[in-house]
Design a protein around this motif. Sequence first.
Motif, PDB file in Angstrom:
ATOM      1  N   LYS A 250     -18.837 -94.651  62.992  1.00 20.79           N
ATOM      2  CA  LYS A 250     -18.592 -93.906  64.220  1.00 20.79           C
ATOM      3  C   LYS A 250     -17.121 -93.512  64.311  1.00 20.79           C
ATOM      4  O   LYS A 250     -16.253 -94.130  63.685  1.00 20.79           O
ATOM      5  CB  LYS A 250     -18.963 -94.752  65.444  1.00 20.79           C
ATOM      6  N   GLY A 251     -16.866 -92.483  65.087  1.00 14.90           N
ATOM      7  CA  GLY A 251     -15.493 -92.145  65.426  1.00 14.90           C
ATOM      8  C   GLY A 251     -14.726 -91.356  64.392  1.00 14.90           C
ATOM      9  O   GLY A 251     -13.510 -91.195  64.517  1.00 14.90           O
ATOM     10  N   ILE A 252     -15.399 -90.831  63.359  1.00 15.53           N
ATOM     11  CA  ILE A 252     -14.678 -90.018  62.380  1.00 15.53           C
ATOM     12  C   ILE A 252     -14.954 -88.540  62.657  1.00 15.53           C
ATOM     13  O   ILE A 252     -16.022 -88.178  63.147  1.00 15.53           O
ATOM     14  CB  ILE A 252     -15.060 -90.375  60.923  1.00 15.53           C
ATOM     15  N   PRO A 253     -13.999 -87.646  62.362  1.00 15.87           N
ATOM     16  CA  PRO A 253     -14.213 -86.221  62.611  1.00 15.87           C
ATOM     17  C   PRO A 253     -15.334 -85.649  61.748  1.00 15.87           C
ATOM     18  O   PRO A 253     -15.402 -85.906  60.538  1.00 15.87           O
ATOM     19  CB  PRO A 253     -12.860 -85.593  62.223  1.00 15.87           C
ATOM     20  N   VAL A 254     -16.212 -84.897  62.382  1.00 15.09           N
ATOM     21  CA  VAL A 254     -17.275 -84.168  61.694  1.00 15.09           C
ATOM     22  C   VAL A 254     -17.290 -82.750  62.260  1.00 15.09           C
ATOM     23  O   VAL A 254     -17.366 -82.568  63.471  1.00 15.09           O
ATOM     24  CB  VAL A 254     -18.665 -84.809  61.900  1.00 15.09           C
ATOM     25  N   GLY A 255     -17.190 -81.763  61.398  1.00 15.49           N
ATOM     26  CA  GLY A 255     -17.177 -80.375  61.864  1.00 15.49           C
ATOM     27  C   GLY A 255     -18.398 -79.617  61.409  1.00 15.49           C
ATOM     28  O   GLY A 255     -19.131 -80.067  60.523  1.00 15.49           O
ATOM     29  N   GLY A 256     -18.627 -78.465  62.005  1.00 13.30           N
ATOM     30  CA  GLY A 256     -19.768 -77.633  61.630  1.00 13.30           C
ATOM     31  C   GLY A 256     -19.449 -76.155  61.746  1.00 13.30           C
ATOM     32  O   GLY A 256     -18.305 -75.739  61.628  1.00 13.30           O
ATOM     33  N   GLN A 257     -20.488 -75.379  62.007  1.00  9.53           N
ATOM     34  CA  GLN A 257     -20.348 -73.927  62.108  1.00  9.53           C
ATOM     35  C   GLN A 257     -21.606 -73.348  62.759  1.00  9.53           C
ATOM     36  O   GLN A 257     -22.691 -73.897  62.579  1.00  9.53           O
ATOM     37  CB  GLN A 257     -20.171 -73.309  60.714  1.00  9.53           C
ATOM     38  N   ASP A 258     -21.476 -72.270  63.462  1.00 10.67           N
ATOM     39  CA  ASP A 258     -22.538 -71.460  64.083  1.00 10.67           C
ATOM     40  C   ASP A 258     -22.632 -71.637  65.589  1.00 10.67           C
ATOM     41  O   ASP A 258     -23.332 -70.862  66.244  1.00 10.67           O
ATOM     42  CB  ASP A 258     -23.933 -71.705  63.481  1.00 10.67           C
ATOM     43  N   ALA A 259     -21.947 -72.631  66.145  1.00 10.76           N
ATOM     44  CA  ALA A 259     -21.994 -72.869  67.591  1.00 10.76           C
ATOM     45  C   ALA A 259     -23.434 -72.921  68.102  1.00 10.76           C
ATOM     46  O   ALA A 259     -23.770 -72.337  69.123  1.00 10.76           O
ATOM     47  CB  ALA A 259     -21.191 -71.800  68.341  1.00 10.76           C
ATOM     48  N   GLU A 260     -24.290 -73.630  67.357  1.00  8.96           N
ATOM     49  CA  GLU A 260     -25.662 -73.835  67.813  1.00  8.96           C
ATOM     50  C   GLU A 260     -25.651 -74.718  69.052  1.00  8.96           C
ATOM     51  O   GLU A 260     -24.750 -75.539  69.243  1.00  8.96           O
ATOM     52  CB  GLU A 260     -26.493 -74.514  66.720  1.00  8.96           C
ATOM     53  N   VAL A 261     -26.666 -74.578  69.882  1.00 16.14           N
ATOM     54  CA  VAL A 261     -26.700 -75.342  71.121  1.00 16.14           C
ATOM     55  C   VAL A 261     -26.626 -76.838  70.845  1.00 16.14           C
ATOM     56  O   VAL A 261     -25.904 -77.584  71.541  1.00 16.14           O
ATOM     57  CB  VAL A 261     -27.938 -74.971  71.971  1.00 16.14           C
ATOM     58  N   ALA A 262     -27.330 -77.320  69.817  1.00 18.78           N
ATOM     59  CA  ALA A 262     -27.298 -78.749  69.503  1.00 18.78           C
ATOM     60  C   ALA A 262     -25.911 -79.177  69.044  1.00 18.78           C
ATOM     61  O   ALA A 262     -25.449 -80.281  69.360  1.00 18.78           O
ATOM     62  CB  ALA A 262     -28.332 -79.080  68.437  1.00 18.78           C
ATOM     63  N   GLY A 263     -25.230 -78.296  68.290  1.00 15.43           N
ATOM     64  CA  GLY A 263     -23.883 -78.605  67.844  1.00 15.43           C
ATOM     65  C   GLY A 263     -22.910 -78.696  69.008  1.00 15.43           C
ATOM     66  O   GLY A 263     -22.079 -79.612  69.072  1.00 15.43           O
ATOM     67  N   VAL A 264     -22.996 -77.753  69.942  1.00 12.29           N
ATOM     68  CA  VAL A 264     -22.110 -77.783  71.113  1.00 12.29           C
ATOM     69  C   VAL A 264     -22.415 -79.006  71.974  1.00 12.29           C
ATOM     70  O   VAL A 264     -21.501 -79.645  72.518  1.00 12.29           O
ATOM     71  CB  VAL A 264     -22.248 -76.481  71.926  1.00 12.29           C
TER      72      VAL A 264
END
Length: 388
Positions: A250-264
């Motif tokens: 837990k607590g480590i940075p994880v990034g993504g892409q697409d600004a999906e509702v689940a991601g936001v």
Amino acid sequence: MNAVTRRAVIATAAVSMALSLAACGQAGGGDSGDKGSSTKIGLLLPENKTSRYEALDKPQFEKAVKAACSDCEIVYNNAVSDVVKQKQQFDQLIADGVKVIALDPVDAAKAEGWVKDAKAKGVKVVAYDRAVPGADAYVSHDNNKVGELQGQALLTALGAKAATANVVMINGDEKDPNAALFKKGAHTALDGKVGKIAYEASGEWDPKVAGEKMSAAISSVGKDKIGAVYSANDGMAGGIITSLENAGVKGIPVGGQDAEVAGVQRIIAGTQTFTIYKSPLQLAPEAAKFAVNLLKGKDLGAQGETDGVPSTLFAPVVVDKTNIQSTVVKDGIYKAADLCTASLPPRYTNLATKPPPPPGPAPAGPGRHGSRREPPPKRAPRGPEYRG
């Protein structure tokens, strides 16, 4: 009436009938004539594992086409990641008389041959989001910049820990040319700035596969030795975060892409650090404009060229907990009610409903590398690489 006179009368009648049919558009070759005046525009999207295609791209494209061409008909299909299925869909559109196709290919290399065949039949192709050599137009975001922003956002999240951090990279599908650009851009930002890329693999744009690769990375690197995770998109980030949580990380940075509702929603909850917003309010309307202009024989209105293809490339934006309200909510992509689920504590919902306070002085971010004026940095040492 003798035979000569009778033949002359028949011939005259035949000519008269042909002229009448031609005036009604029913002369010989009328089928191809109908196809030539078709107001059908095809839209072929590659898959539905990434929710943006059905939820955002498709409706925004349809809306923009109708606004520019009220009598145009959109013929839509999704290939569900099957290149054979998409080829069949492409060929069927041509057989049905569609004269312009907006194509986001499952496999851009194979689609090059499709575009060549389509051109020979007078059909024009807009490459949507993924470049296809030989297309008549191309619209996307600056995908190398997407990767750079992802890498820079990870560095910002890591702060002083970046120099010694082990970073796991779960990239997109290797058949997707955009995935290669995201990966290249991320390496431009990360190489020489983090301890090392400890594990790198393709997650194939599949959350399940990405989760499996993350589990393999945890076993290879050690759950207490992973400093951050680069995920090429939000869908895979979901699978990655589940694997991290299952392993007690837990607590480590994880990034993504697409600004999906689940991601936001994960950003609001604190399990995902950032995403990259590539506004469909830009991409889909521009593709629709290209398609309608090609159909009507008008000037495309492209901003420039990419590998000789008229193109428009939009700038992506990093979205994190500081700017959700001023990006995806302000643009109307999501309502606060879409993002603030009942499971979130009230203090988190303010991230989507209220603008954040003015930020204090920002820490110095990483410099840009790989530009025309700066030499690229030495690539970071790599750990084991697994490919799906």
